[in-house]
Design an enzyme around this catalytic site. Sequence first.
Site, mmCIF file in Angstrom:
data_model
loop_
_atom_site.group_PDB
_atom_site.id
_atom_site.type_symbol
_atom_site.label_atom_id
_atom_site.label_comp_id
_atom_site.label_asym_id
_atom_site.label_seq_id
_atom_site.Cartn_x
_atom_site.Cartn_y
_atom_site.Cartn_z
ATOM 1 N N GLY A 38 -32.731 14.196 102.492
ATOM 2 C CA GLY A 38 -32.305 12.837 102.672
ATOM 3 C C GLY A 38 -31.937 11.974 102.088
ATOM 4 N N ASN A 39 -31.280 10.684 103.257
ATOM 5 C CA ASN A 39 -30.672 9.653 102.153
ATOM 6 C C ASN A 39 -31.053 8.264 103.629
ATOM 7 O OD1 ASN A 39 -28.527 10.938 104.720
ATOM 8 N ND2 ASN A 39 -28.814 12.528 103.221
ATOM 9 N N GLY A 51 -28.507 13.507 95.205
ATOM 10 C CA GLY A 51 -29.918 14.634 94.015
ATOM 11 C C GLY A 51 -30.721 14.108 93.726
ATOM 12 N N THR A 111 -25.166 9.926 98.114
ATOM 13 C CA THR A 111 -25.216 11.234 99.192
ATOM 14 C C THR A 111 -24.352 11.482 99.557
ATOM 15 O OG1 THR A 111 -26.522 11.479 100.889
ATOM 16 C CG2 THR A 111 -25.971 8.904 101.046
ATOM 17 N N GLU A 125 -23.991 13.015 102.262
ATOM 18 C CA GLU A 125 -24.186 12.486 103.947
ATOM 19 C C GLU A 125 -23.662 11.312 103.896
ATOM 20 O OE1 GLU A 125 -24.227 15.020 106.404
ATOM 21 O OE2 GLU A 125 -25.946 15.632 105.624
#
Length: 223
Positions: free
Chosen positions: A30-31, A48, A76, A78
């Site tokens: 998730g982020n 991470g 992230t 993403e």
Amino acid sequence: MSRTEDELKEKIVEISRRLYQRGLVAGAGGNVSVRIPGSPYILATPSGVCKGYLSPSDIIKVDLNGKIIEGKLRPTSETPMHTEIYKVRKDVNAVVHAHPPFCTGFACARVPLNSPIFPEVIAMVGEVAMVEYVTPGTKELAIKVAEAAKKYDAMVLANHGTITLGASLEQAYQRTEVLEDYAKVLLISTLLGGPKALSSEEVRRIRGLDAEKYRLEYIKHAE
Ligand SMILES: [Zn+2]
């Protein structure tokens, strides 16, 4: 660093902790990101690191091309998914990406979360898009998600997870939480003989005046 930035970092840490504690993300998954008001930058969670144990100094400032402006960790993987959304949605100030187990179950079965059964979802989340599978962390995924984000505030990413947008971190987070509840309710009602959808007239009514009232109430509480 401005006071606003400090407050936003604290809020990202809080939202990330809530995601982890409610089981909406696991491991380092998730982020979360937020736009810094009046600047071309966003704040994002690091890659991470478990979202349950972040501290404000872990949060990274990046520009909309993903370039690190400030921060000691890597942002992230993403990040492109977040920055591409901010480019196409000027009204969006926060993005939450999670792997909630029930939503992700639907995402892995590629069963859309589009049954109009739950007034809260209709009013607060709206329609939910299903974005076709693309390898996580790629620019290609970011482009696909941003395309869907032009029309939707909530998306399920096939075989991956969810992404919700908001005018604030609180709103983006609550959309993830409500979406996961909806996935649970949809699964349970499917096991109990199938959900009975609300009529299209009722859906229109919820999306209309009542929804506006809901949203105003909700924003008042969320800010
Ligand atoms: Zn993910």
